[in-house]
Design a protein around this motif. Structure first.
Motif, short mmCIF file in Angstrom:
data_model
loop_
_atom_site.label_atom_id
_atom_site.label_comp_id
_atom_site.label_asym_id
_atom_site.label_seq_id
_atom_site.Cartn_x
_atom_site.Cartn_y
_atom_site.Cartn_z
N VAL A 86 0.84 -1.20 0.00
CA VAL A 86 0.00 0.00 0.00
C VAL A 86 0.88 1.25 0.00
O VAL A 86 0.59 2.24 -0.70
CB VAL A 86 -0.96 0.00 1.20
N GLY A 87 1.96 1.22 0.77
CA GLY A 87 2.87 2.37 0.81
C GLY A 87 3.43 2.69 -0.56
O GLY A 87 3.47 3.85 -0.98
N PHE A 88 3.84 1.66 -1.28
CA PHE A 88 4.39 1.89 -2.62
C PHE A 88 3.32 2.34 -3.61
O PHE A 88 3.60 3.14 -4.50
CB PHE A 88 5.10 0.63 -3.13
N GLN A 89 2.11 1.85 -3.45
CA GLN A 89 1.04 2.30 -4.33
C GLN A 89 0.76 3.79 -4.10
O GLN A 89 0.57 4.55 -5.07
CB GLN A 89 -0.23 1.48 -4.07
N MET A 90 0.79 4.22 -2.84
CA MET A 90 0.59 5.63 -2.53
C MET A 90 1.73 6.48 -3.07
O MET A 90 1.51 7.58 -3.58
CB MET A 90 0.47 5.81 -1.01
N LEU A 91 2.94 5.96 -2.98
CA LEU A 91 4.10 6.68 -3.50
C LEU A 91 4.01 6.82 -5.01
O LEU A 91 4.28 7.88 -5.57
CB LEU A 91 5.38 5.93 -3.10
N LYS A 92 3.60 5.76 -5.67
CA LYS A 92 3.44 5.76 -7.12
C LYS A 92 2.39 6.77 -7.56
O LYS A 92 2.57 7.47 -8.57
CB LYS A 92 3.04 4.36 -7.60
N ILE A 96 1.94 10.32 -1.32
CA ILE A 96 3.03 10.64 -0.40
C ILE A 96 4.27 10.93 -1.25
O ILE A 96 4.36 10.49 -2.40
CB ILE A 96 3.32 9.48 0.59
N VAL A 97 5.22 11.68 -0.70
CA VAL A 97 6.41 12.05 -1.49
C VAL A 97 7.61 11.17 -1.17
O VAL A 97 8.61 11.18 -1.91
CB VAL A 97 6.79 13.53 -1.25
N ALA A 98 7.55 10.42 -0.07
CA ALA A 98 8.64 9.54 0.33
C ALA A 98 8.06 8.40 1.15
O ALA A 98 7.00 8.53 1.76
CB ALA A 98 9.69 10.31 1.13
N PHE A 99 8.78 7.27 1.17
CA PHE A 99 8.29 6.10 1.89
C PHE A 99 9.46 5.39 2.56
O PHE A 99 10.52 5.22 1.95
CB PHE A 99 7.58 5.14 0.92
N SER A 100 9.26 4.98 3.81
CA SER A 100 10.31 4.26 4.52
C SER A 100 9.72 3.11 5.32
O SER A 100 8.56 3.16 5.74
CB SER A 100 11.09 5.21 5.44
N SER A 101 10.55 2.08 5.51
CA SER A 101 10.12 0.89 6.25
C SER A 101 11.33 0.15 6.80
O SER A 101 12.39 0.11 6.16
CB SER A 101 9.32 -0.04 5.33
N ALA A 102 11.16 -0.44 7.97
CA ALA A 102 12.19 -1.31 8.55
C ALA A 102 11.80 -2.77 8.32
O ALA A 102 12.30 -3.66 9.01
CB ALA A 102 12.35 -1.02 10.04
N GLY A 103 10.94 -3.00 7.36
CA GLY A 103 10.45 -4.35 7.06
C GLY A 103 11.35 -5.10 6.10
O GLY A 103 12.54 -4.81 5.97
N ASN A 104 10.76 -6.08 5.42
CA ASN A 104 11.45 -6.96 4.50
C ASN A 104 12.24 -6.18 3.44
O ASN A 104 11.66 -5.50 2.59
CB ASN A 104 10.41 -7.87 3.83
N THR A 105 13.57 -6.27 3.50
CA THR A 105 14.42 -5.50 2.58
C THR A 105 14.16 -5.87 1.13
O THR A 105 14.06 -5.00 0.25
CB THR A 105 15.90 -5.73 2.91
N GLY A 106 14.03 -7.17 0.86
CA GLY A 106 13.77 -7.62 -0.50
C GLY A 106 12.47 -7.05 -1.04
O GLY A 106 12.40 -6.62 -2.20
N ALA A 107 11.44 -7.03 -0.21
CA ALA A 107 10.15 -6.48 -0.63
C ALA A 107 10.26 -4.98 -0.90
O ALA A 107 9.63 -4.45 -1.83
CB ALA A 107 9.09 -6.75 0.43
N MET A 108 11.07 -4.28 -0.13
CA MET A 108 11.27 -2.85 -0.36
C MET A 108 11.98 -2.60 -1.68
O MET A 108 11.66 -1.66 -2.41
CB MET A 108 12.05 -2.24 0.80
N LEU A 109 12.94 -3.45 -2.01
CA LEU A 109 13.64 -3.31 -3.28
C LEU A 109 12.74 -3.64 -4.46
O LEU A 109 12.71 -2.92 -5.46
CB LEU A 109 14.88 -4.21 -3.30
N VAL A 110 11.98 -4.72 -4.32
CA VAL A 110 11.04 -5.10 -5.38
C VAL A 110 9.99 -4.02 -5.57
O VAL A 110 9.68 -3.62 -6.70
CB VAL A 110 10.37 -6.45 -5.05
N GLY A 111 9.46 -3.51 -4.47
CA GLY A 111 8.47 -2.45 -4.55
C GLY A 111 9.02 -1.21 -5.21
O GLY A 111 8.33 -0.55 -6.01
N SER A 112 10.27 -0.88 -4.90
CA SER A 112 10.89 0.30 -5.48
C SER A 112 10.99 0.19 -6.99
O SER A 112 10.64 1.11 -7.74
CB SER A 112 12.30 0.50 -4.90
N VAL A 113 11.46 -0.97 -7.46
CA VAL A 113 11.70 -1.16 -8.89
C VAL A 113 10.41 -1.31 -9.69
O VAL A 113 10.28 -0.75 -10.79
CB VAL A 113 12.62 -2.38 -9.12
#
Length: 314
Positions: A86-92, A96-113
């Motif tokens: 949901v955070g990445f969908q909002m960023l897209k 929101i203008v920025a998104f941060s998480s201390a969660g699953n690193t792989g998921a954050m990378l996949v979401g970013s790309v």
């Protein structure tokens, strides 16, 4: 300006993330609003316990969480109502203008790309970390885990990303960029470093100062040190252990204290179209606060636009 925070990410979420959000909120400007993404009732309960008004935040309730051990791509696809998705969908969508998480690193990378996507011209994004310097100040090391295997053009691009990050976010003028190697000489190194050196030597995109060795990591020889994600991650994990060792040995030293990850908050994902910061899984409230503030600084510094300009076709 709305800044997104995944309050379900991390080993101590949502308590640590909400407490960190409170501390971040105290330092945000009047025009800066923190959006808490995750279990809304749980967050509100913690805020009530702390006597901190819920009106200081916006909330986006989600019903799913991506665990630390889950497969990143599958989790992003199958858990559309997770706090990270949901955070990445909002960023897209620009909510929101920025998104941060201390969660699953792989998921954050996949979401970013796959959500905000890589900036045109960049083949792979990189993750960066802070390196304390013996004489004070700091340096930047990248990549530290996003790309275990790299090609020369990847490292070349990491130099551009790291230089822009050091200059705009940490106000280092004309950052000195170096290539991590097993020797200072141009002819030293493995096939990757040997092929990368001439690319960096000939570029006008950043201030290349040559090779550095591991012993130069904490010196002033370079402001930005570039390496592949495998090597960078090994260096990062070793450096993180210095602070833990100093505590166990009861060594009180200002330099080793600066290895405490809490002070830096997280690692930015550089090379994507919006500010994304990935925090340590064991992040406490102080680390969460600094992770949020870093994501804000990445946006307000104009870092993304600077990187886009560097990779525009000539």
């Amino acid at each position: 300006m709305k800044i997104g925070l995944d309050i379900m990410g991390g080993d101590y979420a949502p308590k640590a993330t909400v407490l960190g959000a409170i501390e971040a909120c105290k330092e945000l400007g009047a025009d800066q609003k923190l959006v808490l993404i995750g279990d809304k009732p749980a967050a509100q309960s913690i805020l009530e316990e702390q006597g901190f008004s819920c009106d200081n935040f916006e909330f986006v309730h989600t019903t799913q969480v991506i665990g630390m051990g889950e497969h990143p791509t599958k989790a992003i696809v199958q858990k559309a109502d997770s706090s990270i998705s949901v955070g990445f969908q909002m960023l897209k969508e620009g909510q929101i203008v920025a998104f941060s998480s201390a969660g699953n690193t792989g998921a954050m990378l996949v979401g970013s790309v796959f959500s905000v996507k890589t900036i045109p011209g960049i083949s792979r994004p990189a993750m960066a970390t802070i390196i304390p310097k013996l004489k004070g100040g700091l340096g930047i090391l990248l990549d530290v885990g996003a790309n275990a295997d790299c090609k020369p053009e990847n490292l070349m691009q990491f130099g551009v990303l790291g230089s822009a990050y050091a200059e705009l976010v940490y106000k280092i003028p004309d950052p000195k960029v170096a290539l991590m190697n097993i020797g200072e000489e141009e002819e030293k190194g493995n096939l990757l470093s040997l092929a990368t050196y001439p690319l960096m030597k000939d570029t006008e995109l950043f201030n290349f100062v040559g090779n550095v060795e591991g012993r130069d990591l904490f010196s002033d020889q370079a402001d930005v040190i570039v390496t592949d994600g495998f090597t960078g991650n090994v260096i990062l994990k070793m450096a993180e252990s210095f602070y833990v060792i100093s505590l166990k040995k009861q060594i009180k030293d200002e330099f080793f204290t600066r290895f405490n990850y809490e002070q830096y908050g997280g690692s930015p994902v550089l090379g994507v179209n919006a500010p994304v910061v990935v925090g340590h899984g064991i992040s406490n409230p102080e680390a969460i606060k600094n992770m949020v503030l870093l994501s804000r600084d990445m946006y307000t510094s104009g870092l993304i636009d600077k990187i886009k300009q560097a990779f525009q076709p000539q």
